[in-house]
Motif scaffolding. Structure first.
Motif, mmCIF file in Angstrom:
data_model
loop_
_atom_site.group_PDB
_atom_site.id
_atom_site.type_symbol
_atom_site.label_atom_id
_atom_site.label_comp_id
_atom_site.label_asym_id
_atom_site.label_seq_id
_atom_site.Cartn_x
_atom_site.Cartn_y
_atom_site.Cartn_z
ATOM 1 N N MET A 268 48.670 37.645 35.752
ATOM 2 C CA MET A 268 47.456 38.443 35.608
ATOM 3 C C MET A 268 47.733 39.942 35.528
ATOM 4 N N ALA A 269 48.739 40.426 36.225
ATOM 5 C CA ALA A 269 49.036 41.866 36.171
ATOM 6 C C ALA A 269 49.383 42.285 34.752
ATOM 7 N N GLN A 270 50.203 41.490 34.058
ATOM 8 C CA GLN A 270 50.549 41.794 32.674
ATOM 9 C C GLN A 270 49.339 41.640 31.766
ATOM 10 N N VAL A 271 48.568 40.581 31.963
ATOM 11 C CA VAL A 271 47.395 40.304 31.125
ATOM 12 C C VAL A 271 46.397 41.458 31.190
ATOM 13 N N MET A 272 46.149 41.974 32.383
ATOM 14 C CA MET A 272 45.120 42.990 32.556
ATOM 15 C C MET A 272 45.562 44.367 32.083
ATOM 16 N N GLU A 273 46.809 44.501 31.655
ATOM 17 C CA GLU A 273 47.259 45.754 31.047
ATOM 18 C C GLU A 273 46.808 45.887 29.598
ATOM 19 N N THR A 274 46.176 44.841 29.041
ATOM 20 C CA THR A 274 45.819 44.804 27.625
ATOM 21 C C THR A 274 44.667 45.738 27.285
ATOM 22 N N SER A 275 43.816 46.060 28.255
ATOM 23 C CA SER A 275 42.613 46.845 27.970
ATOM 24 C C SER A 275 42.256 47.712 29.159
ATOM 25 N N THR A 276 41.548 48.810 28.872
ATOM 26 C CA THR A 276 41.012 49.650 29.945
ATOM 27 C C THR A 276 39.554 49.321 30.254
ATOM 28 N N LEU A 277 38.994 48.301 29.585
ATOM 29 C CA LEU A 277 37.613 47.938 29.868
ATOM 30 C C LEU A 277 37.505 47.347 31.274
ATOM 31 N N PRO A 278 36.442 47.686 32.005
ATOM 32 C CA PRO A 278 36.250 47.067 33.320
ATOM 33 C C PRO A 278 36.034 45.568 33.159
ATOM 34 N N ALA A 279 36.480 44.805 34.148
ATOM 35 C CA ALA A 279 36.436 43.352 34.040
ATOM 36 C C ALA A 279 35.974 42.719 35.338
ATOM 37 N N VAL A 280 35.406 41.524 35.196
ATOM 38 C CA VAL A 280 35.115 40.654 36.332
ATOM 39 C C VAL A 280 35.806 39.326 36.079
ATOM 40 N N LEU A 281 36.077 38.601 37.149
ATOM 41 C CA LEU A 281 36.714 37.295 37.040
ATOM 42 C C LEU A 281 35.661 36.212 37.027
ATOM 43 N N LEU A 282 35.872 35.185 36.198
ATOM 44 C CA LEU A 282 34.956 34.047 36.195
ATOM 45 C C LEU A 282 35.523 32.948 37.080
ATOM 46 N N GLY A 283 34.639 32.045 37.466
ATOM 47 C CA GLY A 283 35.057 30.985 38.380
ATOM 48 C C GLY A 283 35.716 29.817 37.685
ATOM 49 N N GLY A 284 35.005 29.223 36.706
ATOM 50 C CA GLY A 284 35.548 28.069 36.010
ATOM 51 C C GLY A 284 35.530 26.825 36.881
ATOM 52 N N GLU A 285 36.160 25.777 36.377
ATOM 53 C CA GLU A 285 36.246 24.529 37.115
ATOM 54 C C GLU A 285 37.344 24.642 38.167
ATOM 55 N N VAL A 286 36.985 24.432 39.439
ATOM 56 C CA VAL A 286 37.987 24.520 40.500
ATOM 57 C C VAL A 286 38.232 23.167 41.156
ATOM 58 N N GLY A 287 37.427 22.158 40.840
ATOM 59 C CA GLY A 287 37.611 20.847 41.446
ATOM 60 C C GLY A 287 37.449 20.902 42.950
ATOM 61 N N LEU A 303 43.850 44.121 41.077
ATOM 62 C CA LEU A 303 44.265 44.835 39.872
ATOM 63 C C LEU A 303 43.260 45.939 39.532
ATOM 64 N N PRO A 304 43.709 47.043 38.952
ATOM 65 C CA PRO A 304 42.844 48.222 38.815
ATOM 66 C C PRO A 304 41.632 48.055 37.917
ATOM 67 N N THR A 305 41.689 47.194 36.904
ATOM 68 C CA THR A 305 40.525 47.059 36.019
ATOM 69 C C THR A 305 39.547 45.988 36.495
ATOM 70 N N VAL A 306 39.912 45.199 37.487
ATOM 71 C CA VAL A 306 39.053 44.103 37.946
ATOM 72 C C VAL A 306 38.069 44.629 38.988
ATOM 73 N N ARG A 307 36.782 44.473 38.683
ATOM 74 C CA ARG A 307 35.724 45.057 39.512
ATOM 75 C C ARG A 307 34.960 44.041 40.347
ATOM 76 N N GLY A 308 35.148 42.729 40.073
ATOM 77 C CA GLY A 308 34.372 41.775 40.853
ATOM 78 C C GLY A 308 34.473 40.365 40.333
ATOM 79 N N LEU A 309 33.504 39.547 40.756
ATOM 80 C CA LEU A 309 33.483 38.123 40.450
ATOM 81 C C LEU A 309 32.138 37.729 39.839
ATOM 82 N N VAL A 310 32.182 36.805 38.873
ATOM 83 C CA VAL A 310 30.982 36.131 38.379
ATOM 84 C C VAL A 310 31.289 34.640 38.451
ATOM 85 N N VAL A 311 30.726 33.969 39.449
ATOM 86 C CA VAL A 311 31.101 32.592 39.752
ATOM 87 C C VAL A 311 29.847 31.741 39.862
ATOM 88 N N GLY A 312 29.898 30.518 39.332
ATOM 89 C CA GLY A 312 28.727 29.658 39.330
ATOM 90 C C GLY A 312 28.888 28.373 40.105
#
Length: 334
Positions: A268-287, A303-312
Motif C-alpha cells: 500500500m505504501a508504494q500504491v499510494m505514491e501514485t497520486s496526491t488526491l486524498p483517499a479513503v479506504l473501502l471495506g469490501g468482502e472480509v468474510g 499513509l499520508p494521502t489516506v484520510r479515512g474509511l468508507v465501509v458497509g
C-alpha cells in the motif's frame, strides 16, 4: 427533528400511537442488530414510512432542506462513512446469506444504529435509502454522500457499461447533500468500460462546477472463465486504476479516491505514491476475518494521502451481529 420520528408524520391526523419510528426490538429476534452491550438496536416503523411516502412525498424534500449540515472532515481531518449503496446494484448478499440486505427495515435499523455511534461522520447510499433516512431524521449533522452510477448490475452482461442511473450532480446539490460517489471498473477487454470512463469524467466536471467532492472508486477488473467479474487487487492493477482515475475530467480539485487495500497490504505504501488526491479506504468482502480486515485498514490509514474509511457490509452485518461494536472498532482505527 429528533432522530427516530418520521418527517411528515405531523400531517397524519389518524396516526396510530407510538412516536412514529422506533420501538424496542424483540431481544429474542436474532436478525435484529445488537447495540454495544449486546442489546437490541432501534426498530423502524415501516408502516409509518410508507404512509408518509404515499400521502406526503414532499416530506422528503422538506427534510432535506432543513437538515443540519457539517463540514466534510471532522476536526482531526478524518472521515468515517458507513456505506449502504449495494442493493441498487443487485448486490444483496453478505457472506453465505444471499439476501441479507434485502430486508429494508433491518437495513435501516442497522444504519440508524451505526450512524448513532460516536465518531461516525456519515453515510453513502442511493436515493431510496437516503430518502428513508431523511424521513427518519437520521442525517442531521452527518455527511451525506449520494451514489451516482448503478447501471452496471451485478452479474449482468452489461456490468461494465455502468451508465449513470443514480444521483446526478444537480440532485446532490438540490438536496443539500455533501458529496457524490461513483464506481469505475475498467476491463481492457470490455468496450463498456469506455462508456463508464467518459461518464465518470463528465460527472467529475459536473460536481467540480458545483464545488462538491466526488469519491471515485476505481478498479482494474477482469472476467473469469465462468464469466464472473473479478477486481484485480494486485499492486500493479491498483496503481494503474489510481493513475487512470486521477487524470479524468477538467480538474481534479474536488476528486477523492475510494480505494481497496491491496492483496499484500505491504504494497500500500508504494500504491499510494501514485497520486496526491486524498483517499479513503473501502471495506469490501472480509468474510469471517474481521480482525484481519481491521489490521489491514490500520496500517494503510497511516499513509499520508489516506484520510479515512468508507465501509458497509462488514460493519452493518458483522459475523457476531454486534453492529455497534464493529463500528466502534473501525472508528478507533482513525
Amino acid at each position: 427533528m429528533r432522530a427516530g420520528r418520521v418527517a411528515g408524520a405531523e400531517h397524519e391526523h389518524e396516526h396510530e400511537g407510538g412516536d412514529g419510528l422506533t420501538g424496542p426490538s424483540s431481544p429474542t429476534d436474532p436478525s435484529r442488530p445488537s447495540g454495544h452491550e449486546g442489546g437490541p438496536g432501534p426498530r423502524v416503523d415501516i408502516s409509518e414510512l410508507v404512509r408518509v411516502r404515499a400521502r406526503h412525498p414532499e416530506a422528503i424534500a422538506e427534510a432535506a432542506a432543513r437538515r443540519v449540515r457539517r463540514p466534510l472532515l471532522n476536526d482531526a481531518g478524518r472521515l468515517m462513512i458507513v456505506a449502504a449503496d449495494h442493493p441498487a446494484r443487485g448486490a444483496l448478499g453478505v457472506g453465505d446469506h444471499k439476501f441479507a440486505m434485502a430486508n429494508r427495515a433491518e437495513l435501516l435499523e442497522r444504519l440508524c444504529l451505526a450512524l448513532s455511534r460516536p465518531g461516525v461522520d456519515g453515510v453513502l447510499a442511493t436515493a431510496d435509502i437516503l430518502d428513508d433516512l431523511l424521513l427518519l431524521g437520521a442525517l442531521d449533522g452527518k455527511v451525506v454522500m449520494g451514489s451516482m452510477n448503478r447501471g452496471g448490475l451485478q452479474g449482468a452482461s452489461f456490468e461494465l457499461d455502468d451508465r449513470f442511473t443514480g444521483h446526478r450532480a444537480e440532485d446532490i446539490e438540490r438536496l443539500n447533500f455533501d458529496a457524490g460517489k461513483l464506481l469505475l471498473r475498467i476491463d481492457y477487454d470490455d468496450p463498456g468500460s469506455l462508456t463508464t470512463l467518459e461518464s465518470t469524467a463528465r460527472a467529475i466536471d459536473d460536481m467540480a462546477a458545483r464545488r462538491l467532492p466526488l469519491f471515485v472508486e476505481p478498479f482494474i477488473s477482469r472476467r473469469t472463465d465462468e464469466g464472473k467479474l473479478k477486481n484485480d487487487l494486485s499492486a500493479e492493477a491498483v496503481i494503474k486504476s489510481i493513475a487512470i482515475s486521477s487524470g479524468l475530467g477538467g480538474t481534479s480539485a474536488y476528486t477523492w479516491l475510494k480505494l481497496p487495500v491491496t492483496e499484500n497490504p505491504d504494497d500500500m505504501a508504494q500504491v499510494m505514491e501514485t497520486s496526491t488526491l486524498p483517499a479513503v479506504l473501502l471495506g469490501g468482502e472480509v468474510g469471517d476475518d474481521q480482525d484481519g480486515a481491521y489490521e489491514k485498514w490500520r496500517g494503510a490509514l497511516q499513509l499520508p494521502t489516506v484520510r479515512g474509511l468508507v465501509v458497509g457490509r462488514s460493519l452493518l452485518y458483522p459475523a457476531d451481529g454486534d453492529v455497534a461494536a464493529a463500528v466502534d472498532t473501525a472508528v478507533g482505527l482513525l
